[in-house]
Motif scaffolding. Sequence first.
Motif, short mmCIF file in Angstrom:
data_model
loop_
_atom_site.label_atom_id
_atom_site.label_comp_id
_atom_site.label_asym_id
_atom_site.label_seq_id
_atom_site.Cartn_x
_atom_site.Cartn_y
_atom_site.Cartn_z
N ASN A 1 -6.20 0.66 -12.14
CA ASN A 1 -7.12 1.79 -11.91
C ASN A 1 -6.40 2.94 -11.23
O ASN A 1 -5.33 2.75 -10.66
CB ASN A 1 -8.28 1.33 -11.00
CG ASN A 1 -9.19 0.38 -11.72
OD1 ASN A 1 -9.46 0.57 -12.90
ND2 ASN A 1 -9.61 -0.66 -11.03
N PRO A 2 -7.02 4.13 -11.22
CA PRO A 2 -6.42 5.23 -10.45
C PRO A 2 -6.23 4.88 -8.97
O PRO A 2 -5.36 5.43 -8.32
CB PRO A 2 -7.45 6.36 -10.61
CG PRO A 2 -8.09 6.08 -11.93
CD PRO A 2 -8.15 4.59 -12.05
N SER A 3 -7.03 3.93 -8.46
CA SER A 3 -6.87 3.55 -7.05
C SER A 3 -5.55 2.81 -6.81
O SER A 3 -5.09 2.67 -5.68
CB SER A 3 -8.04 2.67 -6.61
OG SER A 3 -8.09 1.51 -7.41
N ASP A 4 -4.94 2.29 -7.90
CA ASP A 4 -3.66 1.57 -7.75
C ASP A 4 -2.46 2.51 -7.77
O ASP A 4 -1.33 2.07 -7.58
CB ASP A 4 -3.50 0.56 -8.89
CG ASP A 4 -4.54 -0.55 -8.84
OD1 ASP A 4 -4.77 -1.05 -7.74
OD2 ASP A 4 -5.11 -0.89 -9.89
N ARG B 1 0.82 -1.22 0.00
CA ARG B 1 0.00 0.00 0.00
C ARG B 1 0.85 1.28 0.00
O ARG B 1 0.49 2.25 -0.62
CB ARG B 1 -0.95 0.00 1.21
CG ARG B 1 -2.15 -0.92 1.01
CD ARG B 1 -3.28 -0.54 1.95
NE ARG B 1 -2.90 -0.65 3.36
CZ ARG B 1 -2.91 -1.79 4.05
NH1 ARG B 1 -3.28 -2.91 3.46
NH2 ARG B 1 -2.56 -1.81 5.31
N LYS C 1 0.84 2.52 -5.53
CA LYS C 1 0.89 1.21 -4.85
C LYS C 1 1.80 0.28 -5.64
O LYS C 1 2.06 0.51 -6.82
CB LYS C 1 -0.52 0.59 -4.78
CG LYS C 1 -1.40 1.28 -3.77
CD LYS C 1 -2.72 0.57 -3.66
CE LYS C 1 -3.64 1.33 -2.69
NZ LYS C 1 -5.01 0.85 -2.77
#
Length: 681
Positions: free
Chosen positions: A87-90, A42, A93
């Motif tokens: 995705n942008p959430s990655d 993370r 990370k």
Amino acid sequence: MDEGKYMRAIHRILELEGGESLDVDAHDVFDHDPDLYGKMVRYPLEVLAIFDIVLMDLVARMEPLFEKHIQTRIYNLKSSICLRNLNPSDIEKMVSIKGMIIRCSSVIPELKEAVFRCLVCGFYSEPVMVDRGRVTEPHICQKEQCKASNSMTLVHNRCRFADKQIIKLQETPDEIPEGGTPHTVSVLMHDKLVDAGKPGDRVEITGIYRAMSIRIGPSQRTVKSIFKTDKSRLHIEDSMDTDNTNASKSSEDGHVTDKIDKLKELSKLPDIYDRLTRSLAPNIWELDDVKRGLLCQLFGGNALRLPSGANFRGDINILLVGDPGTSKSQLLQYMHKLSPRGIYTSGRGSSAVGLTAYVAKDPETGETVLESGALVLSDKGVCCIDEFDKMSDNARSMLHEVMEQQTVSIAKAGIIASLNARTSVLACANPSESRYNPRLSVIDNIHLPPTLLSRFDLIYLILDKADEQTDRRLAKHIVSLHFENPEVVEHQVLDLSTLVAYISYSRKYIHPKLSDEAAEELTRGYVAMRQRGNNPGSRKKVITATARQIESLIRLSEALARMRFSEVVGVRDVTEAFRLLEVAMQQSATDHATGTIDMDLIMTGVSSSERQRRDNLVAAIRDLVMEKMQLAGPSMRMAELLEEVRKQSSMEVHQHDLRVALGTLQNEGSVFVHGDSFKRT
């Protein structure tokens, strides 16, 4: 403390005194502390910085004088993500992705430490570290006596640079959804990882997913945001490498050693050759000799480089010709899955530049760059070409150079280059009339130029013959594939991953040499093959084998020795190579008029007996013309001549044969042909 896996790795780095990186398996991190593994995935930037600090602290205690910086590199994450699922959430990370490298940029120097000099007094500033791609330039000269403002300039030869490279990664074909086009992602590689992968390699990459802004044009203030994967560790899946240079056996883990021991045990089995044959496309019924030929292609021979600079290829080229529905394309698809490097392409969908290389504009720099085509991307692998007969002549002409010299020469848009294409070509073609006509030669059936056909080591004809027993067994086999019948399930078959590992290991580490007995057997067998063409009753000798066949035999023998993990080519390998070549030639190079093998059929498209028949026909027509017709006299119709020839000679003559013969006589200047009639000149 000195016992552990990583302590041994650190000791090795200290001994080599290289600014190396320490490769850390993410599974080990998880086994040690699952919470730490979660934080590392993370918040990779923060956690990796702490890893580096701890590592350098440990190194300082072990060897206080060691100055170089050692980086921690993570690989083998517990789960990898599909390229199109990023995705942008990655962002920011750590992710692990699989794909194929399609382009590598040249090495770019990246500024790490900048040194400035005052233009007024010549004072050099302290080194300024680059922070997130920005350099803070000192506004005022730091020398007490000078203090000049805005007088600092960058001194390039005192700055410290690091290597950087941008590669383009494209997702693997099995991950592309129906109707979708492959997604690509840019990957930044630093320091030791530069040039670690080549275009065409299938790799697994572990890195940090980041968004970077890129300026659209030098004069525009707009920026577009693109996603990049910052490289942490590159893992190339078993590449089918045949170079001795890459065969470094020093750093093999225990797990790998166990795997190699299993492969070596397999190679000692007496029936390994038959077992490998059964393991190749087990769902395709029989075709054992074709499968043996394809196995030889996967293992390949040794590429030979002489001190004089001459090269002999080690790759085996195979052509499958046959009736529709004889599972040619299925074999091709299976071979494509099996070869760790390789491209599958279809004749209709391939252009000449798509096969070799094409010129494109680099979207990042705007320069003209050379993009590799299918044959260059499958360097040291297998290039599968389906529907070979439907390929345009332009595209097919590109294969001449690839199949013998194994290079692709390019001269376009100011780029002159010779690219390596050390690839085995596996092509399959349908006969021109959809079904194979046994009365015609291979050349007439598939309309391929003899110059290209002679470059194939093995040409297999897969014919669909009606036979009640065979048909019944084939039908039972196909039906049994659709429901699991315990009696029909075949035993002693290697699974796909073991087969790939077996082939990769063999190609990388086993380089067989010819023994004296094998060399003697090759010479004796080749001379015996040539002797067959000397028919006692015939005036002309028939060519039953050429120098290309002896090269093919050497390659096949080496491939057969590789299957046994043997460093020496034995007599039995040579005998089996002769048998494989006989089977392929028996089908494709047999002259149906005489029933013997005639290499002229493949080399020139016309068999020796057919050439003799044509010569006899020309002689017969020449005699008739001299006897029946007067110089500059009345003309004669072709139909009349045909009747006369049939009356006087026992040969079966057709209208086409007559036109060919008259064309020959016209070239000699004996007759003048006009439409359907001709006259003596």
